[in-house]
Design an enzyme around this catalytic site. Structure first.
Site, PDB file in Angstrom:
ATOM      1  N   PHE A 166       2.594  -5.997  -1.827  1.00  0.00           N
ATOM      2  CA  PHE A 166       1.397  -5.541  -2.786  1.00  0.00           C
ATOM      3  C   PHE A 166       1.906  -4.631  -3.707  1.00  0.00           C
ATOM      4  CE2 PHE A 166      -2.519  -2.903  -3.120  1.00  0.00           C
ATOM      5  CZ  PHE A 166      -3.486  -3.692  -3.156  1.00  0.00           C
ATOM      6  N   GLY A 176       1.400   7.057  -8.336  1.00  0.00           N
ATOM      7  CA  GLY A 176       1.490   6.657  -6.892  1.00  0.00           C
ATOM      8  C   GLY A 176      -0.185   6.906  -6.439  1.00  0.00           C
ATOM      9  N   ILE A 211       7.736  -0.944  -2.721  1.00  0.00           N
ATOM     10  CA  ILE A 211       6.990  -1.899  -2.461  1.00  0.00           C
ATOM     11  C   ILE A 211       7.595  -2.585  -1.080  1.00  0.00           C
ATOM     12  CG2 ILE A 211       6.049  -4.239  -3.053  1.00  0.00           C
ATOM     13  CD1 ILE A 211       4.936  -1.819  -4.781  1.00  0.00           C
ATOM     14  N   GLY A 258      -5.934  -1.771   4.260  1.00  0.00           N
ATOM     15  CA  GLY A 258      -4.511  -1.266   4.504  1.00  0.00           C
ATOM     16  C   GLY A 258      -4.683  -0.034   5.402  1.00  0.00           C
ATOM     17  N   ARG A 259      -5.695   0.688   5.035  1.00  0.00           N
ATOM     18  CA  ARG A 259      -5.850   2.054   5.684  1.00  0.00           C
ATOM     19  C   ARG A 259      -6.141   1.931   7.281  1.00  0.00           C
ATOM     20  NH1 ARG A 259      -8.356   4.259   0.210  1.00  0.00           N
ATOM     21  NH2 ARG A 259      -6.296   4.684  -0.686  1.00  0.00           N
ATOM     22  N   GLN A 271       2.362  23.766  33.505  1.00  0.00           N
ATOM     23  CA  GLN A 271       1.106  23.723  32.899  1.00  0.00           C
ATOM     24  C   GLN A 271       1.110  23.571  31.378  1.00  0.00           C
ATOM     25  OE1 GLN A 271      -1.247  26.688  34.638  1.00  0.00           O
ATOM     26  NE2 GLN A 271      -2.112  25.064  36.219  1.00  0.00           N
ATOM     27  N   ILE A 318       8.518  18.248  24.316  1.00  0.00           N
ATOM     28  CA  ILE A 318       8.726  17.958  25.711  1.00  0.00           C
ATOM     29  C   ILE A 318       9.976  17.504  25.954  1.00  0.00           C
ATOM     30  CG2 ILE A 318       7.772  16.391  27.505  1.00  0.00           C
ATOM     31  CD1 ILE A 318       5.109  16.473  26.021  1.00  0.00           C
ATOM     32  N   GLY A 340      15.745  19.726  24.048  1.00  0.00           N
ATOM     33  CA  GLY A 340      17.178  19.753  23.173  1.00  0.00           C
ATOM     34  C   GLY A 340      17.396  18.110  22.814  1.00  0.00           C
ATOM     35  N   GLU A 390      -0.433   4.168   1.650  1.00  0.00           N
ATOM     36  CA  GLU A 390      -1.971   3.472   1.701  1.00  0.00           C
ATOM     37  C   GLU A 390      -2.805   4.747   1.685  1.00  0.00           C
ATOM     38  OE1 GLU A 390       0.457   1.305   2.062  1.00  0.00           O
ATOM     39  OE2 GLU A 390      -0.254  -0.212   3.803  1.00  0.00           O
TER      40      GLU A 390
HETATM   41  N1  COS Z   1     -14.067  -0.544  -2.594  1.00  0.00           N
HETATM   42  C1  COS Z   1     -14.718  -1.071  -4.017  1.00  0.00           C
HETATM   43  N2  COS Z   1     -14.780  -0.722  -4.916  1.00  0.00           N
HETATM   44  C2  COS Z   1     -13.934   0.502  -5.396  1.00  0.00           C
HETATM   45  C3  COS Z   1     -13.589   0.963  -4.084  1.00  0.00           C
HETATM   46  C4  COS Z   1     -13.577   0.633  -2.842  1.00  0.00           C
HETATM   47  N3  COS Z   1     -12.902   1.073  -1.781  1.00  0.00           N
HETATM   48  N4  COS Z   1     -12.810   2.295  -4.608  1.00  0.00           N
HETATM   49  C5  COS Z   1     -13.257   2.248  -6.009  1.00  0.00           C
HETATM   50  N5  COS Z   1     -13.858   1.292  -6.214  1.00  0.00           N
HETATM   51  C6  COS Z   1     -14.406   0.623  -7.588  1.00  0.00           C
HETATM   52  C7  COS Z   1     -15.828   1.235  -7.742  1.00  0.00           C
HETATM   53  O1  COS Z   1     -16.331   0.395  -8.683  1.00  0.00           O
HETATM   54  C8  COS Z   1     -15.596   2.848  -8.404  1.00  0.00           C
HETATM   55  O2  COS Z   1     -16.747   3.113  -9.035  1.00  0.00           O
HETATM   56  P1  COS Z   1     -17.766   3.939  -8.281  1.00  0.00           P
HETATM   57  O3  COS Z   1     -17.151   4.795  -7.283  1.00  0.00           O
HETATM   58  O4  COS Z   1     -18.346   4.503  -9.597  1.00  0.00           O
HETATM   59  O5  COS Z   1     -18.537   2.824  -7.668  1.00  0.00           O
HETATM   60  C9  COS Z   1     -14.339   2.355  -9.379  1.00  0.00           C
HETATM   61  O6  COS Z   1     -13.516   1.423  -8.775  1.00  0.00           O
HETATM   62  C10 COS Z   1     -13.452   3.560  -9.525  1.00  0.00           C
HETATM   63  O7  COS Z   1     -13.253   4.325  -8.249  1.00  0.00           O
HETATM   64  P2  COS Z   1     -12.552   5.718  -8.398  1.00  0.00           P
HETATM   65  O8  COS Z   1     -13.723   6.833  -9.192  1.00  0.00           O
HETATM   66  O9  COS Z   1     -12.684   6.176  -7.082  1.00  0.00           O
HETATM   67  O10 COS Z   1     -11.356   5.786  -8.976  1.00  0.00           O
HETATM   68  P3  COS Z   1     -10.423   7.016  -9.374  1.00  0.00           P
HETATM   69  O11 COS Z   1      -9.735   6.758 -10.773  1.00  0.00           O
HETATM   70  O12 COS Z   1     -11.393   8.448  -9.319  1.00  0.00           O
HETATM   71  O13 COS Z   1      -9.347   6.960  -8.346  1.00  0.00           O
HETATM   72  C11 COS Z   1      -8.446   7.465  -6.209  1.00  0.00           C
HETATM   73  C12 COS Z   1      -9.496   7.263  -7.123  1.00  0.00           C
HETATM   74  C13 COS Z   1      -7.320   8.532  -6.539  1.00  0.00           C
HETATM   75  C14 COS Z   1      -8.850   7.700  -4.838  1.00  0.00           C
HETATM   76  C15 COS Z   1      -7.424   6.132  -6.253  1.00  0.00           C
HETATM   77  O14 COS Z   1      -6.567   5.925  -7.197  1.00  0.00           O
HETATM   78  C16 COS Z   1      -6.742   6.069  -4.914  1.00  0.00           C
HETATM   79  O15 COS Z   1      -7.111   5.397  -3.725  1.00  0.00           O
HETATM   80  N6  COS Z   1      -5.317   6.204  -4.858  1.00  0.00           N
HETATM   81  C17 COS Z   1      -4.582   6.302  -4.025  1.00  0.00           C
HETATM   82  C18 COS Z   1      -3.852   4.850  -4.021  1.00  0.00           C
HETATM   83  C19 COS Z   1      -3.011   4.385  -2.788  1.00  0.00           C
HETATM   84  O16 COS Z   1      -3.791   4.484  -1.761  1.00  0.00           O
HETATM   85  N7  COS Z   1      -1.812   4.381  -2.962  1.00  0.00           N
HETATM   86  C20 COS Z   1      -0.928   3.891  -1.898  1.00  0.00           C
HETATM   87  C21 COS Z   1       0.161   2.868  -2.188  1.00  0.00           C
HETATM   88  S1  COS Z   1      -0.622   1.384  -2.740  1.00  0.00           S
HETATM   89  S2  COS Z   1       0.217   0.391  -1.169  1.00  0.00           S
END
Ligand code: COS
Length: 400
Positions: A132, A140, A168, A256-257, A293, A351, A354, A377
């Site tokens: 992915f 990031g 990745i 993934g979360r 304890q 626990i 050493g 994630e």
């Molecule tokens: N499901 C469906 N649509 C989603 C979504 C979800 N979980 N998250 C976002 N969207 C869509 C929506 O349309 C959203 O608009 P609305 O909230 O107004 O409906 C739009 O995308 C924009 O989302 P958001 O406002 O949350 O985007 P940001 O630019 O503010 O970014 C963060 C949000 C920072 C939370 C995001 O970039 C993120 O999750 N970053 C972490 C990435 C990560 O986990 N990386 C790990 C490595 S990848 S393996």
């Protein structure tokens, strides 16, 4: 407040008797086959190929793929339980197939055209490995800031991709990558400058860096993916539409979360079981330290917290199967389970005393392996922001 149930997305999954039988076999496989193989995984920094073959034969690489495409059709609750069971053993065993059945399968389910599903689902079932590609050297947490580009070819029949993806998981072994790339120069509202592409890893111009050296999780590999004028056909664009890639990526990350939360919960359980055994074996002041304890307090706090995470896992996955929107609950589960796992492995080292600091004992690797769960994630901090954003949005909807 929860979003209303969407019957179209409700997922009954595999029939429960069949699933329970499978779960019993899997539990036995983990205890009798995977745990004894951990030393070899650590010594060679690789999952033995014969174990990967066995996992393929068990159908693990396509277990969440719908039955009509040859998979086992697990729903989210069943998927999380499989991840949870497998993650009682060293993390590398989950890692090798988790992107297939989690983020990649999720992207196909939420975003792909019928032709794309017909092409890629059976390949996952067969055991091809997916990765992915969202994170980059310069982005990031700020995933929409990605710099990889996808430009339409002048004849309008395909795309050319350029850029670098970083950290990745499974890139060195992967057959296919879902690559998020920028199809517009400027950032667009709702991150509509991002599109997703299905890129075979043997396409000319795709290469991977050498696997990065890591703090823990031996046998699981990450590396860069370099895309140098990679040409893909028009039908490589996920869903056949530009501007949807960010949404697909975020939906996959919800899934993934759940996987990371399920893995962290299981690994905390593994570490606690190990501490329980050690506390009964280790003598101090003439008796097993389990009698003291202050040791008991650490065991009890860990048990309590693992139980809470197990309940969260059941709740969030059942909600997903009813078709509810689980954005905040998946994030909350991941935050709690990963932070909880960090606290548990820390107590487990304590626990062990050493011995907990020595590589010869398990506690030391549990401690190192668990650290990434709070980062990948979605870091705890990014997820806190996400949870708060949605809480405030709901409050405003109801109160303003
Ligand atoms: N499901 C469906 N649509 C989603 C979504 C979800 N979980 N998250 C976002 N969207 C869509 C929506 O349309 C959203 O608009 P609305 O909230 O107004 O409906 C739009 O995308 C924009 O989302 P958001 O406002 O949350 O985007 P940001 O630019 O503010 O970014 C963060 C949000 C920072 C939370 C995001 O970039 C993120 O999750 N970053 C972490 C990435 C990560 O986990 N990386 C790990 C490595 S990848 S393996």
């Amino acid at each position: 407040m929860n979003a209303p149930t969407n019957p179209v997305r409700a997922n009954p999954g595999m029939d429960s008797d069949t699933f329970e039988q499978f779960a019993e076999q899997l539990e036995r496989y983990v205890k009798e086959r995977l745990i004894p193989a951990e030393e070899e995984v650590i010594a060679n920094d690789a999952v033995p190929p014969e174990i990967i073959d066995e996992m393929r034969d068990m159908g693990l690489f396509g277990i969440s793929v719908p039955e009509e495409y040859g998979g086992a059709g697990l729903n989210t609750s069943q998927y999380a339980r499989v991840v949870n069971m497998m993650s009682y053993a060293a993390p590398a065993f989950r890692s090798i197939f988790s992107i297939n059945i989690g983020m990649f399968a999720s992207a196909l389910k939420n975003g792909a055209t019928e032709e794309q599903r017909q092409e890629w689902y059976p390949k996952l079932v067969e055991g091809k490995i997916a990765c992915f590609g969202l994170t980059e050297p310069g982005s990031g947490s700020d995933s929409a800031g990605l710099q990889t580009t996808a430009k339409p070819d002048p004849d309008g029949n395909g795309w050319t991709l350029n850029g670098t993806k970083r950290y990745i998981t499974n890139a060195p072994h992967a057959d296919v990558a879902l690559i998020m790339a920028r199809t517009e120069k400027e950032n667009l509202p709702k991150n509509a400058h991002v599109s997703a592409f299905l890129v075979p890893m043997d396409a000319p111009g795709v290469s991977t860096g050498s696997p990065d050296k890591k703090m823990g999780q031996s046998g699981s590999h990450i590396s860069d993916i370099m895309l140098d004028d990679v040409k893909v056909p028009g039908d490589a664009l996920l869903g056949g539409e530009t501007g949807k890639g960010f949404r697909f990526a975020m939906q996959s990350l919800d899934n993934g979360r759940i996987s990371v939360g399920a893995a962290a919960t299981a690994y905390a359980r593994r570490a606690l079981d190990s501490a329980l055994r050690y506390a009964n074996e280790r003598q101090a002041f003439g008796e097993p330290i389990a009698r003291f304890q202050l040791i008991q307090a650490m065991l009890a706090d860990s048990e309590t917290e693992i139980y809470a995470a197990e309940c969260m896992m059941r709740d969030v996955t059942e909600r997903a199967d009813r078709g509810e929107n689980i954005i905040t609950k998946a994030a909350a589960f991941k935050v709690f389970a990963s932070e909880m796992c960090g606290r548990v492995v820390d107590r487990v080292v304590q626990i062990y005393g050493g011995a907990g600091y020595l590589a010869e004992y398990d506690a030391e690797r549990f401690y190192r392996d668990a650290r990434i769960y709070r980062i990948y994630e979605g870091t705890t901090q990014i997820l806190q922001l996400q949870i708060a954003k949605h809480m405030l949005r709901e409050w405003e909807k109801e109160n303003l």
